[in-house]
Design an enzyme around this catalytic site. Structure first.
Site, short mmCIF file in Angstrom:
data_model
loop_
_atom_site.label_atom_id
_atom_site.label_comp_id
_atom_site.label_asym_id
_atom_site.label_seq_id
_atom_site.Cartn_x
_atom_site.Cartn_y
_atom_site.Cartn_z
N ASP A 70 2.28 2.61 2.54
CA ASP A 70 2.30 3.26 3.86
C ASP A 70 3.59 2.93 4.60
OD1 ASP A 70 -0.13 4.50 3.54
OD2 ASP A 70 -1.27 2.80 4.31
N CYS B 50 0.81 -1.23 0.00
CA CYS B 50 0.00 0.00 0.00
C CYS B 50 0.83 1.27 0.00
CB CYS B 50 -0.95 0.01 1.20
SG CYS B 50 -0.05 0.08 2.76
N CYS C 167 -2.70 2.94 8.13
CA CYS C 167 -4.12 2.98 8.42
C CYS C 167 -4.42 2.56 9.86
CB CYS C 167 -4.84 2.04 7.46
SG CYS C 167 -4.37 0.33 7.79
N CYS D 123 -1.07 -4.85 6.74
CA CYS D 123 -0.87 -3.74 7.68
C CYS D 123 -0.18 -4.24 8.95
CB CYS D 123 -2.20 -3.09 8.03
SG CYS D 123 -3.26 -2.83 6.60
FE1 FES Z 1 -1.41 0.67 4.40
FE2 FES Z 1 -2.94 -0.45 6.23
S1 FES Z 1 -3.50 0.09 4.22
S2 FES Z 1 -0.87 0.08 6.39
#
Ligand code: FES
Length: 211
Positions: free
Chosen positions: A38, A36, A63, A107
């Site tokens: 992140d 993702c 998230c 995640c």
């Molecule tokens: Fe990226 Fe959860 S969607 S850490």
């Protein structure tokens, strides 16, 4: 409608434990999720005698599931030895949270990888890495995959920002496909040095830009 998150996930998301940054940490790492884009940063203070994690904090740019898992994982790691903390899995963290939607598994993987990378950073800085194979272009490339390209949110390898990697006698030379005046040039250079600099046989790192 049934809410997809357990009470425990919501509790850790709303009031996460161990959030923030440690000043002068003994080990630290920022990991990005290939799934993702992140990121999570993990900081640890380690007792040098007993090799236990005395303090741990995290900053999540992910998230709710990542915040909740990072919160519970840092709780689980505190007071454990480095070897014990390395064995914490994303499945254990997910279970301790009462489950996560399957689509959110990456995640919790990101949180575990952040913890493991901070431990690895400590071990490399303190010469505790037992397997000392010579650094290869592949190893350097894999480390660079952890650096996000701030322009796209994807890593610098995937977005073709790394033009060339050369290794010669402990000297790693990297060419980044950006002009040196670019707004992110200095921070990318710093991150490259941080990621590569702890490899046991790397003595010098030269980061050049395309001008
Ligand atoms: Fe990226 Fe959860 S969607 S850490």
């Amino acid at each position: 409608m049934k809410f997809p998150y357990s009470e425990k996930v919501l509790e850790h998301f709303r009031h996460p434990h161990n959030v923030g940054k440690l000043e002068n940490p003994d080990g630290k790492a920022t990991e990005g999720s290939p799934a993702c884009g992140d990121m999570v940063s993990v900081y640890i203070k380690v007792d040098s005698e007993t090799k236990t994690i005395q303090d741990i904090k995290f900053e999540s740019y992910g998230c709710a599931s990542n915040i909740a898992t990072s919160s519970i994982i840092t709780d689980m790691a505190k007071g454990k030895t480095l070897d014990e903390a390395k064995l914490i899995t994303w499945q254990q963290a997910t279970e301790a949270l009462g489950g996560l939607p399957p689509i959110k598994a990456h995640c919790s993987v990101l949180a575990v990888e952040g913890l493991r990378a901070a431990i690895q950073n400590y071990e490399e800085k303190h010469g505790l890495v037992s397997e000392k194979s010579p650094t290869t272009i592949e190893i350097v490339n894999n480390r660079l995959k952890k650096i996000m390209n701030p322009l796209t949110g994807l890593d610098v390898v995937k977005t073709n920002l790394i033009k060339k990697i050369e290794i010669d006698n402990g000297k790693v030379s990297i060419i980044v496909d950006l002009p040196s005046t670019h707004q992110f040039a200095a921070s990318i250079k710093e991150e490259v040095k941080e990621k590569i600099g702890t490899l046991w046989d790397v003595k010098e790192i030269v980061v050049d830009f395309i001008d």
